[in-house]
Design an enzyme around this catalytic site. Structure first.
Site, mmCIF file in Angstrom:
data_model
loop_
_atom_site.group_PDB
_atom_site.id
_atom_site.type_symbol
_atom_site.label_atom_id
_atom_site.label_comp_id
_atom_site.label_asym_id
_atom_site.label_seq_id
_atom_site.Cartn_x
_atom_site.Cartn_y
_atom_site.Cartn_z
ATOM 1 C CG ASP A 29 -1.988 -0.988 1.241
ATOM 2 O OD1 ASP A 29 -2.022 -1.830 0.322
ATOM 3 O OD2 ASP A 29 -2.815 -0.957 2.173
ATOM 4 C CG ASP A 30 0.222 3.871 2.075
ATOM 5 O OD1 ASP A 30 -0.951 3.609 1.723
ATOM 6 O OD2 ASP A 30 0.556 4.011 3.258
ATOM 7 C CG HIS A 80 -4.295 2.662 -1.090
ATOM 8 N ND1 HIS A 80 -5.150 1.852 -0.371
ATOM 9 C CD2 HIS A 80 -3.407 3.167 -0.183
ATOM 10 C CE1 HIS A 80 -4.788 1.860 0.906
ATOM 11 N NE2 HIS A 80 -3.746 2.662 1.054
ATOM 12 C CG HIS A 90 -13.350 12.434 2.109
ATOM 13 N ND1 HIS A 90 -12.432 12.012 3.046
ATOM 14 C CD2 HIS A 90 -12.777 13.488 1.464
ATOM 15 C CE1 HIS A 90 -11.348 12.754 2.962
ATOM 16 N NE2 HIS A 90 -11.529 13.649 2.018
ATOM 17 C CE1 TYR A 121 -4.544 6.622 7.133
ATOM 18 C CE2 TYR A 121 -6.466 7.333 5.886
ATOM 19 C CZ TYR A 121 -5.178 7.545 6.344
ATOM 20 O OH TYR A 121 -4.511 8.714 6.007
ATOM 21 C CG HIS A 174 2.066 0.174 4.421
ATOM 22 N ND1 HIS A 174 1.816 -0.828 5.338
ATOM 23 C CD2 HIS A 174 0.895 0.845 4.236
ATOM 24 C CE1 HIS A 174 0.546 -0.764 5.708
ATOM 25 N NE2 HIS A 174 -0.043 0.226 5.065
#
Length: 204
Positions: A29-30, A80, A90, A121, A174
């Site tokens: 991720d990220d 992502h 949001h 998250y 990550h």
């Protein structure tokens, strides 16, 4: 992840079926970023492993050459969100727009029939999960390495990841600066441990 949470989000993929030979599904991720993603790619290549990269769209926009390396080496790009936003803070409309913006960038490099999405998250609402399920496979996980948590010693991250992994596990790493210390320690040792036990590492 608690069983109750899984039951609340049946649209989400939490774990893959156990197979023979035993298989794990590595996710990152990220990224992508030039500081960390190439290390991940080099490490995966050493073990003939494949990974699924849940990319932040803004990082793909800024580092398209790194995203292309992921594709060229036979891995999968996944969504992502564009700005790594939380589904809890949001509106559905703004979140779905951000997801679509990310997917447009990814499709230029690796178009897919039904793309994968991981909410940053892991934060998603029931209504968002239902809305996304029409166009995306929402992917969660059953093994979180906590490589991003600098209060965790690298050895603790590795032990935790190994202890919680089962055939079919979806494991989260990550490729980010925040996770660098732990990820660079854990990833090669995690791969070596399970490769020695005859596991394969496949794409979602």
């Amino acid at each position: 992840m608690p069983a109750l949470v899984r039951r609340l989000f049946p649209e989400c993929l939490w774990q893959m079926p156990a197979t023979q030979p035993p298989t794990l599904y590595l996710t990152f991720d990220d990224g992508p970023i030039p500081e960390e993603t190439p290390f991940v790619l080099e490490t995966l290549a050493q073990f003939n492993a494949k990974g699924t990269f849940f990319c932040v769209g803004d990082n793909v926009r800024r580092h398209p050459h790194v995203a292309r390396q992921i594709v060229e080496q036979g891995h999968r790009l996944a969504n992502h969100t564009f700005y790594h936003i939380s589904g809890w803070s949001h509106s559905n409309a703004s979140y779905l727009q951000d997801v679509a913006e990310c997917q447009a960038v990814l499709d230029e490099l690796q178009p897919q029939a039904k793309p994968l999405l991981r909410p940053p998250y892991g934060r998603i609402t029931r209504s968002l999960a239902q809305a996304l399920a029409h166009s995306y496979q929402v992917v969660m996980w059953d093994v979180l390495t906590y490589d991003y948590d600098r209060s965790f010693a690298a050895e603790k991250c590795l032990h935790h990841a190994i202890q919680n992994t089962r055939p079919g596990s979806i494991t989260v790493f990550h490729d980010s600066l925040k996770a660098s210390r732990n990820m660079r320690y854990v990833l090669p040792r995690y791969l070596a441990h399970f490769a020695e036990q005859g596991y394969e590492f496949a794409l979602l």
